[in-house]
Structures are given as structure tokens and as C-alpha cells.
Design a protein around this motif. Structure first.
Motif, short mmCIF file in Angstrom:
data_model
loop_
_atom_site.label_atom_id
_atom_site.label_comp_id
_atom_site.label_asym_id
_atom_site.label_seq_id
_atom_site.Cartn_x
_atom_site.Cartn_y
_atom_site.Cartn_z
N SER A 196 4.83 0.04 3.10
CA SER A 196 6.07 0.81 3.15
C SER A 196 5.84 2.12 2.43
O SER A 196 4.86 2.30 1.70
CB SER A 196 7.24 0.05 2.52
OG SER A 196 7.04 -0.11 1.13
N TRP A 214 8.33 5.74 0.88
CA TRP A 214 9.64 6.35 0.72
C TRP A 214 9.49 7.61 -0.12
O TRP A 214 8.41 7.89 -0.65
CB TRP A 214 10.64 5.37 0.11
CG TRP A 214 10.30 4.88 -1.26
CD1 TRP A 214 10.74 5.36 -2.46
CD2 TRP A 214 9.45 3.76 -1.58
NE1 TRP A 214 10.23 4.64 -3.51
CE2 TRP A 214 9.43 3.65 -2.99
CE3 TRP A 214 8.71 2.86 -0.82
CZ2 TRP A 214 8.71 2.67 -3.65
CZ3 TRP A 214 7.98 1.89 -1.48
CH2 TRP A 214 7.99 1.79 -2.87
N GLU A 257 2.45 3.92 9.66
CA GLU A 257 3.24 5.13 9.43
C GLU A 257 3.64 5.25 7.97
O GLU A 257 3.90 4.26 7.29
CB GLU A 257 4.49 5.09 10.30
CG GLU A 257 5.37 6.33 10.20
CD GLU A 257 6.60 6.22 11.08
OE1 GLU A 257 6.49 6.57 12.28
OE2 GLU A 257 7.64 5.77 10.58
N PRO A 293 7.98 11.46 8.98
CA PRO A 293 7.09 10.34 9.24
C PRO A 293 5.75 10.82 9.78
O PRO A 293 5.68 11.72 10.63
CB PRO A 293 7.85 9.51 10.28
CG PRO A 293 8.78 10.48 10.94
CD PRO A 293 9.14 11.49 9.90
N GLY A 326 11.82 1.31 1.43
CA GLY A 326 11.30 2.24 2.42
C GLY A 326 11.17 1.65 3.81
O GLY A 326 11.85 0.70 4.19
N ASN A 327 10.23 2.22 4.58
CA ASN A 327 10.05 1.83 5.99
C ASN A 327 9.05 0.68 6.09
O ASN A 327 7.93 0.83 6.58
CB ASN A 327 9.58 3.04 6.81
CG ASN A 327 8.27 3.62 6.29
OD1 ASN A 327 7.88 3.38 5.15
ND2 ASN A 327 7.58 4.38 7.13
N ARG A 328 9.47 -0.50 5.68
CA ARG A 328 8.59 -1.66 5.61
C ARG A 328 8.01 -2.00 6.98
O ARG A 328 8.73 -2.04 7.99
CB ARG A 328 9.35 -2.86 5.06
CG ARG A 328 8.49 -4.12 4.86
CD ARG A 328 9.36 -5.26 4.36
NE ARG A 328 8.60 -6.46 4.07
CZ ARG A 328 8.22 -7.35 4.99
NH1 ARG A 328 8.56 -7.16 6.26
NH2 ARG A 328 7.52 -8.42 4.64
N GLN A 329 6.69 -2.23 7.03
CA GLN A 329 6.00 -2.59 8.26
C GLN A 329 5.07 -3.78 7.99
O GLN A 329 4.36 -3.78 6.99
CB GLN A 329 5.15 -1.41 8.76
CG GLN A 329 5.93 -0.12 9.00
CD GLN A 329 5.01 1.08 9.02
OE1 GLN A 329 4.30 1.30 10.01
NE2 GLN A 329 5.00 1.85 7.95
#
Length: 287
Positions: free
Chosen positions: A43, A45, A118, A101, A28-31
Motif C-alpha cells: 500500500s 499513501w 501501483e 498513482p 492507503g491503496n492496499r493491494q
């Protein structure tokens, strides 16, 4: 009544399984997050689940030797600990087929500080976040595209793995690990909600006491009378946990209602809320 700051946008769990294998939350959107000398990653997804979507969030603790107390509003986890080098996953089954998001917010640490994070969510998540987020993140919600949200013929099941102390005053030494499966089994003109679990001391923590921990359901007000009656018939309160067990109850339903927001709230030895986990649940009133 909700004693934890639980987000109202959480829905039911799906029936595929996610297991935590590393702290890094690589999908996913790793932060990465490094507020106030903390070090953790997040993250999220989305996975297809028939004509529904499975929204998943992950929090991984990269700090050596330190437990991370965290609440990721709306996405989850909720008031749970993430031990060093561990990851905690929270799946949510939603009928919204149009993920977007959401500028979410995390409360972390014993001082309750906040930092943005996020996550992939729904139009309803976005609207709730705009109204209530402590981080004040918000934007216009994208139009929801709704799938078939009826109770599937083969039901739901999902894995559960969370960490919490039996005594919040000594959280490190009394940390417990809960593993299990939670879901719904269809029945004739009804469905059975079930939660099978094991509860044990986490690794070498010496003082955790599963027998000091209790659990209770939290249902939306519109359905609480019906659902609490079904739960109480099979599970007189207070419901103490043990090292291994099952919680189950049957709800009369035609199986045509939408998924609703329900939780199990975990209580410590003094009766204080210490964690929560989503409970798969459908509206039994059929609307």
C-alpha cells in the motif's frame, strides 16, 4: 557509484514517525499480490508535512515462516527482507504537492521475479518509472505543483526499521533487524546529518553478526565530492556497524537547496550490497 539497483527518484525523509505494527498494510491503496505462490500486500499513501508531502510505501509479508526478499522500485524498500507477519515502511519527503498513482514494479524472491504494484508518487517518479521500470508501466505525468522545499528550521527526523542478513549465503539464520532514527539537525550556516541505530539478531535467528556488517553513503554525482568529503572527515571508511551506534557528519550550507536523493548502502561480510535505506539530505550547493 551505486551497486544496488536503487531508484533515482527517492528523496529525503520527513520528521514524523511510522512504526510497523502489522503485516497487513491497511492504510492507503492496499493491494494483494500472489505471484509464484508468494503472498504479500502493498500500500502507499501521502501525508501533509507543512508545505511538503510525505510519500509512504508499505510491504507486508503474509507467508508463514518465510522471509520475503523485495525491492519496490522508486517507492522502496530496496533489496530488504520482510520476515513473516512483518511490514516494512519507506517514507519519502518531496516538494511535489500533486500526488498521482504510478504503475510501479516490485522485484521479489531469490530468483528476482517481477510483478506490478501501483504506488502514490510524484511527476518525477512517473517519468522515471516510464523510462526505467522493469515492468514497463508508464503513462503521462501529471503536472507537478511544487511547495517550499528548503530545510525547515526544526529539521527532519524519521524512524528506520529494516531487515537484512549479515551473510547472504545463509540469509535466514543470519537475519538482522535494524531500528533507529535518521534525520537532519540545523546548525549555523550548516546542517548535521545523523543516524542513530540499534542492530540485533532478528528474534530467534542464531547466527546474525552485527559486527560483520558495514555501511557507506551514496550521493548523487553532482554533489558527491562535497558530501563525501564532509562524511569522510567524521567517518573514516570502512564504517563497520555494531549493536548500537551513531553516524553523523556536518555539511556547510545556507539551507536553501532542494532535497536530493541520498542513501545509506548496507554491505555484508564480503563487502557485497545487501540493503539500502534513504538518507535525509539537502543540496549543499544552494541550487
Amino acid at each position: 557509484m551505486r551497486l544496488l539497483l536503487l531508484p533515482t527518484g527517492l528523496a529525503t525523509l520527513a520528521f514524523s514517525v511510522v512504526s510497523a505494527v502489522a503485516a497487513d498494510c491497511k492504510e492507503g491503496n492496499r493491494q494483494e499480490h500472489h505471484p509464484s505462490s508468494f503472498n504479500f500486500v502493498t500500500s502507499s499513501w501521502v501525508e501533509d508535512q507543512g508545505n511538503l508531502r510525505r510519500y509512504i510505501s508499505c510491504v507486508g509479508n503474509l507467508d508463514a515462516g518465510t522471509d520475503l526478499l523485495i525491492t519496490w522500485y522508486i517507492a522502496g524498500p530496496f533489496s530488504s527482507y520482510v520476515p513473516s507477519d512483518e511490514a516494512v515502511y519507506t517514507p519519502r519527503l518531496r516538494p511535489d504537492l500533486n500526488p498521482q498513482p504510478v504503475a510501479g514494479c516490485i522485484k521479489f524472491g531469490s530468483n528476482g521475479e517481477h510483478t506490478p504494484a501501483e504506488f502514490m508518487g510524484t511527476a518525477a517518479d512517473q517519468e522515471e518509472n516510464t523510462r526505467y521500470s522493469p515492468c514497463k508501466g508508464g503513462q503521462a505525468a501529471v503536472h507537478a505543483v511544487m511547495g517550499d522545499d528548503r530545510l525547515p528550521a526544526d529539521g527532519y527526523r524519521d524512524s528506520v526499521r529494516i531487515f537484512f542478513p549479515s551473510d547472504p549465503e545463509d540469509a535466514y539464520a543470519t537475519l538482522l533487524e535494524l531500528n533507529g532514527e535518521i534525520g537532519i539537525r540545523p546548525r549555523d550556516n550548516a546542517f548535521e546529518s545523523y543516524f542513530n541505530y540499534t542492530l540485533q539478531r532478528y528474534k530467534d535467528r542464531p547466527d546474525g553478526r552485527p559486527e560483520d556488517v558495514s555501511i557507506r553513503p551514496i550521493f548523487p554525482d553532482a554533489y558527491s565530492k562535497t558530501l563525501l568529503a564532509a562524511y569522510a572527515e567524521a567517518n573514516p571508511e570502512p564504517k563497520l556497524l555494531s549493536e548500537k551506534g551513531e553516524i553523523a557528519f556536518t555539511v556547510a550550507s545556507a539551507g536553501t537547496g532542494r532535497p536530493i536523493n541520498a542513501f545509506y548502502e548496507i554491505l555484508g561480510r564480503s563487502g557485497e550490497p545487501i540493503a539500502a535505506l534513504p538518507m535525509p539530505m539537502f543540496n549543499p550547493l544552494g541550487f
